[in-house]
Design a protein around this motif. Structure first.
Motif, PDB file in Angstrom:
ATOM      1  N   GLU A 193       0.839  -1.186   0.000  1.00 16.76           N
ATOM      2  CA  GLU A 193       0.000   0.000   0.000  1.00 16.76           C
ATOM      3  C   GLU A 193       0.880   1.243   0.000  1.00 16.76           C
ATOM      4  OE1 GLU A 193      -3.201  -0.294  -0.261  1.00 16.76           O
ATOM      5  OE2 GLU A 193      -3.419  -2.416   0.204  1.00 16.76           O
ATOM      6  N   LYS A 194       0.244   2.358  -0.231  1.00 19.29           N
ATOM      7  CA  LYS A 194       0.964   3.630  -0.221  1.00 19.29           C
ATOM      8  C   LYS A 194       1.658   3.865   1.130  1.00 19.29           C
ATOM      9  CE  LYS A 194       0.340   8.179  -2.105  1.00 19.29           C
ATOM     10  NZ  LYS A 194      -0.570   9.100  -2.723  1.00 19.29           N
ATOM     11  N   GLU A 195       1.037   3.392   2.210  1.00 15.32           N
ATOM     12  CA  GLU A 195       1.621   3.557   3.544  1.00 15.32           C
ATOM     13  C   GLU A 195       2.972   2.844   3.647  1.00 15.32           C
ATOM     14  OE1 GLU A 195      -1.654   2.470   3.155  1.00 15.32           O
ATOM     15  OE2 GLU A 195      -2.480   4.463   3.531  1.00 15.32           O
ATOM     16  N   THR A 196       3.106   1.718   2.943  1.00 12.76           N
ATOM     17  CA  THR A 196       4.368   0.991   2.951  1.00 12.76           C
ATOM     18  C   THR A 196       5.463   1.828   2.306  1.00 12.76           C
ATOM     19  OG1 THR A 196       3.165  -1.084   2.782  1.00 12.76           O
ATOM     20  CG2 THR A 196       5.507  -1.132   2.225  1.00 12.76           C
ATOM     21  N   ILE A 197       5.127   2.434   1.194  1.00 16.06           N
ATOM     22  CA  ILE A 197       6.084   3.296   0.501  1.00 16.06           C
ATOM     23  C   ILE A 197       6.475   4.462   1.409  1.00 16.06           C
ATOM     24  CG2 ILE A 197       6.454   4.782  -1.508  1.00 16.06           C
ATOM     25  CD1 ILE A 197       6.190   1.836  -2.279  1.00 16.06           C
ATOM     26  N   GLU A 198       5.493   5.061   2.056  1.00 18.63           N
ATOM     27  CA  GLU A 198       5.767   6.182   2.951  1.00 18.63           C
ATOM     28  C   GLU A 198       6.638   5.746   4.125  1.00 18.63           C
ATOM     29  OE1 GLU A 198       5.119   9.560   2.592  1.00 18.63           O
ATOM     30  OE2 GLU A 198       4.739   8.807   0.576  1.00 18.63           O
ATOM     31  N   PHE A 199       6.362   4.555   4.666  1.00 22.36           N
ATOM     32  CA  PHE A 199       7.197   4.038   5.746  1.00 22.36           C
ATOM     33  C   PHE A 199       8.650   3.938   5.289  1.00 22.36           C
ATOM     34  CE2 PHE A 199       9.483   0.231   7.117  1.00 22.36           C
ATOM     35  CZ  PHE A 199       9.767   0.587   8.428  1.00 22.36           C
ATOM     36  N   LEU A 200       8.871   3.354   4.120  1.00 23.41           N
ATOM     37  CA  LEU A 200      10.229   3.188   3.614  1.00 23.41           C
ATOM     38  C   LEU A 200      10.920   4.533   3.425  1.00 23.41           C
ATOM     39  CD1 LEU A 200       9.659   0.357   0.997  1.00 23.41           C
ATOM     40  CD2 LEU A 200      10.807   0.146   3.214  1.00 23.41           C
ATOM     41  N   ARG A 201      10.195   5.470   2.863  1.00 23.52           N
ATOM     42  CA  ARG A 201      10.785   6.792   2.629  1.00 23.52           C
ATOM     43  C   ARG A 201      11.139   7.471   3.940  1.00 23.52           C
ATOM     44  NH1 ARG A 201       7.907  11.791  -0.336  1.00 23.52           N
ATOM     45  NH2 ARG A 201       6.530  11.571   1.431  1.00 23.52           N
ATOM     46  N   HIS A 202      10.183   7.513   4.855  1.00 27.17           N
ATOM     47  CA  HIS A 202      10.428   8.211   6.118  1.00 27.17           C
ATOM     48  C   HIS A 202      11.453   7.490   6.980  1.00 27.17           C
ATOM     49  CE1 HIS A 202       7.656  11.429   5.494  1.00 27.17           C
ATOM     50  NE2 HIS A 202       6.732  10.565   5.117  1.00 27.17           N
ATOM     51  N   TRP A 203      11.417   6.159   6.940  1.00 30.65           N
ATOM     52  CA  TRP A 203      12.406   5.405   7.705  1.00 30.65           C
ATOM     53  C   TRP A 203      13.809   5.794   7.266  1.00 30.65           C
ATOM     54  CZ3 TRP A 203      15.053   1.685   4.602  1.00 30.65           C
ATOM     55  CH2 TRP A 203      16.182   1.180   5.239  1.00 30.65           C
ATOM     56  N   LEU A 204      14.069   5.778   5.986  1.00 29.05           N
ATOM     57  CA  LEU A 204      15.411   6.056   5.500  1.00 29.05           C
ATOM     58  C   LEU A 204      15.817   7.503   5.779  1.00 29.05           C
ATOM     59  CD1 LEU A 204      17.918   4.981   4.099  1.00 29.05           C
ATOM     60  CD2 LEU A 204      16.889   5.620   1.913  1.00 29.05           C
ATOM     61  N   ILE A 205      14.972   8.428   5.437  1.00 33.60           N
ATOM     62  CA  ILE A 205      15.290   9.852   5.649  1.00 33.60           C
ATOM     63  C   ILE A 205      15.481  10.137   7.132  1.00 33.60           C
ATOM     64  CG2 ILE A 205      14.413  12.212   5.429  1.00 33.60           C
ATOM     65  CD1 ILE A 205      15.276  10.978   2.766  1.00 33.60           C
ATOM     66  N   ASP A 206      14.530   9.704   7.960  1.00 36.18           N
ATOM     67  CA  ASP A 206      14.609   9.992   9.399  1.00 36.18           C
ATOM     68  C   ASP A 206      15.818   9.314  10.039  1.00 36.18           C
ATOM     69  OD1 ASP A 206      12.274  11.411   9.020  1.00 36.18           O
ATOM     70  OD2 ASP A 206      10.984   9.930   9.990  1.00 36.18           O
ATOM     71  N   HIS A 207      16.073   8.080   9.642  1.00 36.77           N
ATOM     72  CA  HIS A 207      17.197   7.356  10.232  1.00 36.77           C
ATOM     73  C   HIS A 207      18.522   8.028   9.880  1.00 36.77           C
ATOM     74  CE1 HIS A 207      19.330   3.963  11.966  1.00 36.77           C
ATOM     75  NE2 HIS A 207      20.081   3.921  10.874  1.00 36.77           N
ATOM     76  N   ILE A 208      18.687   8.392   8.631  1.00 40.01           N
ATOM     77  CA  ILE A 208      19.929   9.063   8.219  1.00 40.01           C
ATOM     78  C   ILE A 208      20.043  10.420   8.902  1.00 40.01           C
ATOM     79  CG2 ILE A 208      21.145  10.161   6.288  1.00 40.01           C
ATOM     80  CD1 ILE A 208      20.049   7.895   4.508  1.00 40.01           C
ATOM     81  N   ALA A 209      18.973  11.203   8.845  1.00 39.71           N
ATOM     82  CA  ALA A 209      19.014  12.575   9.363  1.00 39.71           C
ATOM     83  C   ALA A 209      19.251  12.619  10.871  1.00 39.71           C
ATOM     84  CB  ALA A 209      17.724  13.311   9.017  1.00 39.71           C
ATOM     85  N   ASP A 210      18.800  11.618  11.577  1.00 38.50           N
ATOM     86  CA  ASP A 210      18.950  11.635  13.033  1.00 38.50           C
ATOM     87  C   ASP A 210      20.107  10.738  13.472  1.00 38.50           C
ATOM     88  OD1 ASP A 210      18.621  11.885  15.763  1.00 38.50           O
ATOM     89  OD2 ASP A 210      16.756  10.751  15.850  1.00 38.50           O
ATOM     90  N   HIS A 211      19.925   9.457  13.405  1.00 42.07           N
ATOM     91  CA  HIS A 211      20.870   8.509  13.990  1.00 42.07           C
ATOM     92  C   HIS A 211      22.203   8.435  13.256  1.00 42.07           C
ATOM     93  CE1 HIS A 211      17.658   7.322  16.619  1.00 42.07           C
ATOM     94  NE2 HIS A 211      16.873   7.176  15.559  1.00 42.07           N
TER      95      HIS A 211
END
Length: 131
Positions: free
Chosen positions: A103-121
């Motif tokens: 679903e679209k939510e899966t795509i959003e999860f992948l996008r936000h996971w990668l961006i947020d993980h890189i930007a923070d951790h």
């Protein structure tokens, strides 16, 4: 149009990690493309499998580098990686057994996971490497 576009703001300052992250961007973009093109389940599963496999390899490389440099946040980072990998692996398993659709939510999860993980951790580790 790509879902994610790499730019220098995502660079943590280590060429190996940055190359891995750029490749993860490419894999998520490929997954997004396949999803939008409504390719068959076999094609979606192939791309998702590549993403999960590469994430596992990347997490291992990143953690090894953190260990080599004595990064004090390694244990926390390992926990975060384990949680992210478990989420990805569960998603892959559910997709393969037919109990979940992409679903679209899966795509959003992948996008936000990668961006947020890189930007923070990952940026915390990048700042540690600079010191």
């Amino acid at each position: 149009m790509a879902l994610l576009n790499w730019n220098s703001n995502y660079s943590v300052g280590d060429a190996r990690i940055d190359a891995d992250h750029r490749h993860l961007f490419d894999l998520i973009n490929e997954f997004h493309y396949v999803f939008l093109q409504n390719h068959d389940r076999k094609e979606i599963a192939r791309v998702l499998n590549n993403l999960v496999k590469y994430c596992e390899e990347h997490f291992q490389r990143e953690e090894r580098l953190m260990s080599e440099h004595g990064y004090p946040g390694l244990a926390e980072h390992q926990t975060i990686h384990a949680e992210l990998f478990e989420t990805l692996f569960t998603l892959q398993s559910k997709f393969e057994d037919g109990s979940v659709k992409m679903e679209k939510e899966t795509i959003e999860f992948l996008r936000h996971w990668l961006i947020d993980h890189i930007a923070d951790h990952d940026m915390k580790f990048g700042r540690f490497l600079v010191k």
